[in-house]
Every structure is written in C-alpha cells, then in structure tokens.
Scaffold this active site. Structure first.
Site, PDB file in Angstrom:
ATOM      1  CE1 TYR A   1      -2.886  -3.175   0.377  1.00 44.62           C
ATOM      2  CE2 TYR A   1      -3.519  -2.461   2.574  1.00 44.62           C
ATOM      3  CZ  TYR A   1      -3.611  -3.357   1.528  1.00 44.62           C
ATOM      4  OH  TYR A   1      -4.456  -4.440   1.654  1.00 44.62           O
TER       5      TYR A   1
ATOM      6  CG  HIS B   1      -0.456  -8.618   0.181  1.00 43.53           C
ATOM      7  ND1 HIS B   1      -0.220  -7.269   0.294  1.00 43.53           N
ATOM      8  CD2 HIS B   1      -1.754  -8.714  -0.173  1.00 43.53           C
ATOM      9  CE1 HIS B   1      -1.320  -6.606   0.024  1.00 43.53           C
ATOM     10  NE2 HIS B   1      -2.269  -7.464  -0.260  1.00 43.53           N
TER      11      HIS B   1
END
Ligand SMILES: NC(=O)c1ccc[n+]([C@@H]2O[C@H](COP(=O)([O-])OP(=O)(O)OC[C@H]3O[C@@H](n4cnc5c(N)ncnc54)[C@H](OP(=O)(O)O)[C@@H]3O)[C@@H](O)[C@H]2O)c1
Length: 280
Positions: free
Chosen positions: A48, A103
């Site tokens: 992010y 992730h």
C-alpha cells in the site's frame, strides 16, 4: 470494543480500519482519526506504500502502542529479502506488529511463510496470517507449516461468503478477516433493499448493517474510508444484533461470486513488482 480470541490466545478487535489505496496523507489522517474515536485495529501492507504514514497516524493519535492491534503484509518480492521484517518494522516505526501476513501466494511464498514463523518466534509478530491463500494454496501450505496461521485475509461479503474455505479454517481455528467487506464501493451491494429495510429497523445505515453481518458471521472486518463520518459509522455497529431470521435472509444474497478474479499471470506480475517504498 468486542474482541475475538485467536488460536494462540491473542485477542483481536472485531472491527478495524483498512488502508488499501489510501495515499500516505489520507492514510495518516484516517488512522489518526480512527484511533482517536476508539478503533484499535489497523490494517496496512508493504504494497500500500503507506506504512510510514500509518506509523505517523498511530503516534499522532496519542493512543499507546500496546493498545493497538497493528496488521501488515509482506509483498512477494520481499519474501526472499532476509531483512524484510526488520525493514517493515522500521517503516512502521514499531518494534513488533500484532499480525504479519504474506500478501499473495506468489513467488517463493514458502520462504515468505518461513519469515513469518521466524518473526513469530522472535516476538516481532504476535500472530501470523496468509492473505489470498484459498484452494490449492492453503491445501499445500497446510502440509508445510510448522506454526498454523492465526488469520486468513480474503475477499468476503454477502455476495461471497467463503463457504468452502471456512471448512478448512474451522479445522485449525483460523480466523477470517474480510477484504472488500462493503464491496469496495460497489453500490449494488450497499443498495440491496434488505440492508435499507434492516437499517430502518435498527436506526443504522445499510453499510452498518453489512458490517454487523460480517461480525455476526464471525469475521473480523476492516472497512476502508477517508471520510470521517463513514469511519465513525463503521465503528458504531456493535450495539444491535441481527436475528437468526435476518441473517438467513441476508444469506439469500450469496451468489458465490467474487468481485476480484486473480489469474496465474497476475501472480507472476505480483512476484516481479517491487513497491517503491516511501522515503520518509
Ligand atoms: N489482502 C488483500 O489482498 C486485500 C485486498 C483488498 C483490500 N484489503 C484490505 O481490506 C480493506 C477493505 O477493503 P477495501 O478498502 O478495498 O473495500 P471496502 O472497505 O469494501 O470499501 C471501501 C469503499 O467503501 C466506501 N465506504 C466506507 N465506509 C462507508 C460507509 N459507511 N458508507 C458508504 N460507503 C463507505 C469507501 O468510500 P469513502 O472513503 O468515501 O468512505 C470506499 O470507497 C482494505 O483497505 C485493505 O486493508 C486487502
């Protein structure tokens, strides 16, 4: 705040705030305001590119570090970097995280999982998780993990309730954390008439009814918002309870259909992509 107990006895709040697609400035602001109004769970990720900003938001909130349940995720291009955990902690400005995920099941994901297990043993991650490891990926990992994960983070909402996956999770007491809990801004989910109807009954917005459904399904939920009114609403969901009949009606919306369809080609791209981390 309501907490759930994880399979390693750690406690985690049932509602938090996500930060996917928030610029550093927006992430800093949302995290600070969320913590000031009572949130205690924050979710971010290497990918992010806002971990430094999340760390700043935490400090500016004035909430003590040990009161916050901080979750982040290693990106696949970091799985073979022996310093990826230390570098993640440095960006966040903390000396441990409460939850560390891998992730994506991309690249050398087993090396990534071994990093999580090592961080767990060293106390740098109080719990560990896998993100997007449905189907054959969790089936393979299940034969290889030394420490079972505490969490899996996957797409989940009333249109897609992860029925199949939950059978495996139940075997190990792995907790589901929903991403796209509100459909990532898709209006058709929020505008389903059942949510307006129940919202009217309980004095809540359709989004609040959906989030309450998640927690009653046993899911931990991390809606993302940069709107302070939405952030406040999204926390204010624990003072009403949907009845079994209402939960059954919402179950009727399940189409077993995701918003996001990942391909094998994308997994290769994920493994090759290196996030340009914030310099400061
Ligand atoms: N592991 C993964 O691969 C993965 C993938 C996706 C997401 N995630 C995690 O899950 C979190 C949540 O997912 P998401 O952000 O993609 O989707 P989401 O939370 O389902 O939806 C976010 C959208 O909903 C709007 N919204 C938020 N609260 C609202 C409310 N009370 N009323 C009306 N609209 C509202 C937001 O707009 P406003 O800003 O205007 O409120 C934003 O457009 C992410 O932030 C991230 O932490 C993880």
């Amino acid at each position: 705040m309501e907490n759930i107990k994880l399979n390693n006895n750690l406690e985690c709040p049932v509602v938090g705030i996500g930060t996917f697609m928030l610029s550093p400035a927006d992430a800093e602001n949302s995290v600070r305001e969320a913590l000031k109004m009572g949130y205690r769970l924050i979710d971010t990720a290497n990918a992010y590119v806002n971990e430094r900003a999340v760390g700043r938001g935490m400090k500016e909130s004035g909430v003590a570090r040990e009161e916050i349940f901080l979750s982040t995720k290693l990106w696949p291009s970091e799985y073979e970097n022996p310093n990826s955990v230390e570098e993640t902690l440095e960006r966040l400005g903390v000396d441990y995280v409460d939850l560390l995920y891998i992730h994506q099941p991309a690249g050398n994901w087993l090396a990534g999982y071994r990093q999580l297990e090592k961080a767990y043993k060293e106390g740098k991650a109080k719990s560990i998780g896998i993100s997007n490891f449905e189907g054959k990926y969790i089936a393979e990992l299940e034969t290889k993990w030394e420490i079972a994960p505490q969490f899996i983070q996957v797409e989940a909402h009333p249109y897609f309730t992860q029925k199949e996956l939950r059978k495996t999770l139940d075997k190990y007491g792995i907790q589901l954390m929903s991403w796209y809990p509100l459909g990532h801004g898709d209006k058709s989910l929020i505008n389903e008439p059942i949510f307006a109807e129940l919202g009217k009954k309980y004095g809540k917005t359709p989004a609040q009814v959906i989030l309450r459904w998640h927690t009653q399904m046993g899911f931990v939920v991390i809606p993302c918002s940069k709107n302070v009114d939405h952030i406040r609403d999204n926390l204010n969901i624990l003072n009403f309870t949907l009845t079994d009949e209402e939960m059954a009606k919402i179950a009727g919306l399940d189409k077993n259909e995701r918003y996001y369809h990942r391909t094998d080609a994308q997994l290769d791209q994920f493994a090759a992509w290196k996030p340009s981390f914030e310099k400061e």
